[in-house]
Motif scaffolding. Sequence first.
Motif, PDB file in Angstrom:
ATOM      1  N   VAL A 278      37.978  44.167   0.817  1.00  0.00           N
ATOM      2  CA  VAL A 278      36.686  44.010   0.162  1.00  0.00           C
ATOM      3  C   VAL A 278      36.515  45.260  -0.692  1.00  0.00           C
ATOM      4  O   VAL A 278      36.439  46.365  -0.165  1.00  0.00           O
ATOM      5  N   VAL A 279      36.508  45.072  -1.999  1.00  0.00           N
ATOM      6  CA  VAL A 279      36.517  46.215  -2.909  1.00  0.00           C
ATOM      7  C   VAL A 279      35.153  46.332  -3.574  1.00  0.00           C
ATOM      8  O   VAL A 279      34.591  45.345  -4.039  1.00  0.00           O
ATOM      9  N   ILE A 280      34.621  47.550  -3.569  1.00  0.00           N
ATOM     10  CA  ILE A 280      33.324  47.825  -4.196  1.00  0.00           C
ATOM     11  C   ILE A 280      33.551  48.832  -5.310  1.00  0.00           C
ATOM     12  O   ILE A 280      34.282  49.801  -5.131  1.00  0.00           O
ATOM     13  N   SER A 281      32.910  48.585  -6.444  1.00  0.00           N
ATOM     14  CA  SER A 281      32.918  49.587  -7.504  1.00  0.00           C
ATOM     15  C   SER A 281      31.481  49.963  -7.811  1.00  0.00           C
ATOM     16  O   SER A 281      30.638  49.090  -7.987  1.00  0.00           O
ATOM     17  N   ASP A 282      31.215  51.247  -7.860  1.00  0.00           N
ATOM     18  CA  ASP A 282      29.867  51.678  -8.231  1.00  0.00           C
ATOM     19  C   ASP A 282      29.861  52.324  -9.612  1.00  0.00           C
ATOM     20  O   ASP A 282      28.938  53.043  -9.964  1.00  0.00           O
ATOM     21  N   GLY A 283      30.895  52.057 -10.374  1.00  0.00           N
ATOM     22  CA  GLY A 283      30.938  52.590 -11.726  1.00  0.00           C
ATOM     23  C   GLY A 283      31.772  53.845 -11.845  1.00  0.00           C
ATOM     24  O   GLY A 283      32.310  54.131 -12.910  1.00  0.00           O
ATOM     25  N   THR A 284      31.882  54.593 -10.754  1.00  0.00           N
ATOM     26  CA  THR A 284      32.691  55.809 -10.802  1.00  0.00           C
ATOM     27  C   THR A 284      33.887  55.726  -9.857  1.00  0.00           C
ATOM     28  O   THR A 284      34.915  56.338 -10.113  1.00  0.00           O
ATOM     29  N   THR A 285      33.731  54.972  -8.774  1.00  0.00           N
ATOM     30  CA  THR A 285      34.752  54.977  -7.735  1.00  0.00           C
ATOM     31  C   THR A 285      35.022  53.560  -7.245  1.00  0.00           C
ATOM     32  O   THR A 285      34.106  52.736  -7.169  1.00  0.00           O
ATOM     33  N   TRP A 286      36.284  53.295  -6.947  1.00  0.00           N
ATOM     34  CA  TRP A 286      36.648  52.073  -6.229  1.00  0.00           C
ATOM     35  C   TRP A 286      36.673  52.384  -4.748  1.00  0.00           C
ATOM     36  O   TRP A 286      37.356  53.309  -4.321  1.00  0.00           O
ATOM     37  N   PHE A 287      35.946  51.597  -3.967  1.00  0.00           N
ATOM     38  CA  PHE A 287      35.998  51.729  -2.514  1.00  0.00           C
ATOM     39  C   PHE A 287      36.695  50.490  -1.965  1.00  0.00           C
ATOM     40  O   PHE A 287      36.214  49.372  -2.151  1.00  0.00           O
ATOM     41  N   THR A 288      37.814  50.684  -1.322  1.00  0.00           N
ATOM     42  CA  THR A 288      38.539  49.558  -0.736  1.00  0.00           C
ATOM     43  C   THR A 288      38.300  49.532   0.762  1.00  0.00           C
ATOM     44  O   THR A 288      38.718  50.432   1.484  1.00  0.00           O
ATOM     45  N   TYR A 289      37.584  48.500   1.196  1.00  0.00           N
ATOM     46  CA  TYR A 289      37.359  48.311   2.627  1.00  0.00           C
ATOM     47  C   TYR A 289      38.358  47.276   3.145  1.00  0.00           C
ATOM     48  O   TYR A 289      38.779  46.386   2.409  1.00  0.00           O
ATOM     49  N   ARG A 290      38.708  47.404   4.412  1.00  0.00           N
ATOM     50  CA  ARG A 290      39.593  46.418   5.047  1.00  0.00           C
ATOM     51  C   ARG A 290      38.861  45.773   6.210  1.00  0.00           C
ATOM     52  O   ARG A 290      38.282  46.463   7.057  1.00  0.00           O
ATOM     53  N   VAL A 291      38.900  44.447   6.247  1.00  0.00           N
ATOM     54  CA  VAL A 291      38.194  43.697   7.283  1.00  0.00           C
ATOM     55  C   VAL A 291      38.839  43.946   8.638  1.00  0.00           C
ATOM     56  O   VAL A 291      40.060  44.040   8.745  1.00  0.00           O
ATOM     57  N   ASP A 292      37.995  44.086   9.655  1.00  0.00           N
ATOM     58  CA  ASP A 292      38.467  44.233  11.033  1.00  0.00           C
ATOM     59  C   ASP A 292      38.043  43.015  11.839  1.00  0.00           C
ATOM     60  O   ASP A 292      36.888  42.604  11.780  1.00  0.00           O
ATOM     61  N   GLY A 293      38.965  42.457  12.558  1.00  0.00           N
ATOM     62  CA  GLY A 293      38.647  41.358  13.462  1.00  0.00           C
ATOM     63  C   GLY A 293      38.281  40.090  12.723  1.00  0.00           C
ATOM     64  O   GLY A 293      38.454  39.969  11.510  1.00  0.00           O
ATOM     65  N   ARG A 294      37.747  39.165  13.480  1.00  0.00           N
ATOM     66  CA  ARG A 294      37.343  37.891  12.903  1.00  0.00           C
ATOM     67  C   ARG A 294      35.836  37.880  12.662  1.00  0.00           C
ATOM     68  O   ARG A 294      35.117  38.667  13.260  1.00  0.00           O
TER      69      ARG A 294
END
Lengths: 301, 58
Positions: free
Chosen positions: A220-236
């Motif tokens: 799950v990738v978020i961009s706030d205009g300056t940075t890419w934040f890549t989150y990874r899903v845990d569990g179901r």
Amino acid sequence: MRSRTVVRTFSELCVTIGTLLVLFVVYVLYWTGVRADSAMDEELGRLQDRWSSGAVGAAAAPGEQAGEQAGQQQPEGAQPEAGGLPDDPSAPSGGRSDGQSGGGSGDQPGARPGDPSGPARPDAPSRTPPRAGTAGQAPPAGTAPRAGRAFAVMYIPRFGAGWAKPVLEGTGTDLLKRGLGHYERTARPGAQGNFAVAGHRRTYGDPFKDLDELRAGDAVVISDGTTWFTYRVDGRPYRTRPDDTGVIDPVPAASGYRTPGRYLTLTTCEPEWGHSHRLIVWAHLDATSPVSRGRPGALSA
Amino acid sequence: MYGWIWRRLPGNAWVRALISLLLVLAVVYVLFQYVFPWAEPLLPFNDVTVDNGMAVNQ
């Protein structure tokens, strides 16, 4: 002749009601999506415009924050006055001193806006445990976006390569028709704490239609205009009650996380067409990279 | 009901048909613009948060 009129009117009524119902279904299933998609595209376009013009940190936010704090202070401001009242009888030296003490207590509320920002702040970003070391890396708390305004874009490759939705500040019903909603008072993207976002499962563009298909490791990738934040899903995906606000805690008890960290929570309705439960997905921050370095690996893959 | 409306409309059959079409479009517009947006929140599809949008009220 009379009975024929009655029968005809009755059948016309039935046809009318049937048509109304069909039209309503078309509205709910199709038209809300059309409206929401165009509204989300608009929000995305506005975000891109703002980012490309360089105004990444919402400059208007601090003023509004101050306003909110002033509003919150009202009850606190009353306290010093109440405290001042007993003082007045205890020092009946003269009307002048009363006036001065009154002036003093008048000063106090003026001075207070500085103080309560201390007590008031825990209210707002209290969900992000204040770690001095991480505060520098995380976006400063002062850049909280204005309520109802888009401040980030979310990408979930599992939902399709073109899946990109704006994230707006707040979770009001009207707001969720224009994009995903960030729970106010939860952490900023990439910050220590829990960045919690709600979205429609069905209707209004169906943004989280496939939330139940997310699996451990999905990005799950978020961009706030300056940075890419890549989150990874845990569990179901986790199914819970509609009032289970614990799932957006800084460290959600049911998530399996035990230590403070940088988490992400997605919430939507469950079952797909109902509202008896909520579906929750948790993720942890896996990587960050500046926007200048291009799309992160999770998106190009 | 519809027969009554049809008889009230002026002009020949074509003009009446045209006016009927406009009337239908007007009704659909009002429904989509005003009636359905009011009725839609009564359905359960808007409840996607765990705090029922409480944060908004504060």
